[in-house]
Design a protein around this motif. Structure first.
Motif: not given
Length: 376
Positions: A325-348
């Motif tokens: 959380k930067p000074e003057g902000s109420s919450r931390p900064r994370c990248l948007g919801k499109s980042k960190g999506r779960p990947h589909p299952q791909i055959p090994s």
């Protein structure tokens, strides 16, 4: 007569007092109007350097100043193109700032920067040129903590999509910088665009180039996941990656596969730039050790190491680091919801075929870059 003289002197003094008050009010009113019209911006002001001040405080004040500025307006000729650019920009460039816009100000010639009291618009001294789904947005956001880095929030796509608009149009997209600050932009598709190296060199062959790379197999799956989120009816990963499921031949015409041929793309860039102009950032280490990787980036850019481990914490839900959380902000900064999506299952077996396919290209890239990224 004596009393009459007293009255004259008294009236004269009273009139003089009124005149003084009148002129004082005129001066105050004039100054008030002067400031309201913005003319007082021309009054010289002291620019404090960071020698005796904490970088975090400077950065905080600089961002407040940015927020107070009026947004630039688009020229009529560029308005439609600006809307088109927003529609076609890749999802990898999740917007944090307002996209670069062309302000209405008189152009200048002979390479002299356009200036005002907030600094000058300059061509970028450093560009993050790739790769898509490698961690370029995270790197740019981490760099923007630094008070000596100013960057375009949106991807300009100048050297691949809008080159016909000219270098002056491109420079007008850049943020204003003060002496000692670095102008940057990031467009990951530059790395895989055949014409981009010569075009960047035409602007400045001394430009510093940053490439964020990631295990090409994981990168391909991430690329597919992003496209799938926009188009749920997309064919399966294996049907796109393989030309024929029985032969197991990899389809290199699919962009998700082609982007991962880092050695091929780097060969194109090395025809125009020496290896010393490049910094190859590990997308994996940007997640596991963001402060360490950011130290390398700051050294490469010639910046003081300001961004450090005190700026990061690991978000267990998203699976990657976020900014505290930067000074003057109420919450931390994370990248948007499109980042960190779960990947589909791909055959090994499909993933293994891809690893076998990429292995010689990876080894070639290790040799060319002088770094072993350990993907095999």
């Amino acid at each position: 007569m004596g009393c009459s003289g007293c009255r004259v002197r008294f009236n004269f003094g009273k009139a003089l007092s009124r005149v003084s008050v009148f002129f004082t009010m005129v001066l105050i009113f004039t100054y008030f109007i002067y400031c309201l019209t913005g003319l007082c911006e021309s009054v010289p002001r002291t620019l404090y350097r960071q020698q005796n001040y904490d970088y975090d405080i400077l950065n905080y004040h600089r961002r407040i100043l940015d927020d107070l500025r009026q947004p630039a307006r688009l020229l009529p000729d560029d308005a439609q193109a600006h809307r088109n650019r927003n529609r076609t920009a890749s999802a990898d460039s999740e917007q944090v700032d307002t996209p670069g816009q062309v302000p209405q100000e008189s152009p200048e010639t002979n390479g002299i920067p356009v200036s005002n009291t907030f600094g000058s618009k300059r061509f970028p001294q450093a560009i993050i040129i790739g790769v898509k789904k490698g961690g370029t947005r995270a790197l740019l956001e981490f760099l923007r903590i630094h008070p000596d880095v100013r960057a375009v929030g949106a991807e300009p796509h100048f050297f691949d999509r809008f080159y016909d608009r000219g270098l002056e149009w491109y420079r007008n997209l850049m943020p204003r910088t003060l002496d000692g600050q670095i102008t940057m932009e990031k467009t990951p598709s530059y790395f895989v665009t055949k014409e981009a190296p010569s075009r960047v060199c035409t602007m400045n062959c001394q430009t510093k180039l940053i490439v964020v790379v990631r295990d090409p197999v994981t990168r391909a799956v991430s690329d597919y996941t992003q496209t799938l989120s926009k188009n749920p009816g997309l064919p399966s990963f294996q049907s796109l990656a393989l030309k024929n499921s029985s032969t197991g031949l990899i389809d290199t015409t699919w962009s998700a596969v082609r982007i991962g041929l880092y050695a091929k793309h780097l060969e194109n860039w090395l025809q125009h730039f020496p290896l010393s102009n490049f910094l190859f950032v590990s997308g994996e280490r940007l997640v596991s050790d963001p402060a360490g990787e950011m130290g390398r980036v700051q050294d490469f850019l010639g910046l003081k190491r300001v961004v450090s481990d005190k700026h990061f914490y690991f978000n267990q839900t998203k699976g990657f680091p976020c900014l505290k959380k930067p000074e003057g902000s109420s919450r931390p900064r994370c990248l948007g919801k499109s980042k960190g999506r779960p990947h589909p299952q791909i055959p090994s077996e499909v993933l293994q075929r891809l690893r076998d396919f990429y292995r010689p290209f990876n080894h070639r890239f290790y040799q060319m870059s002088g770094q072993d990224f350990g993907w095999d």
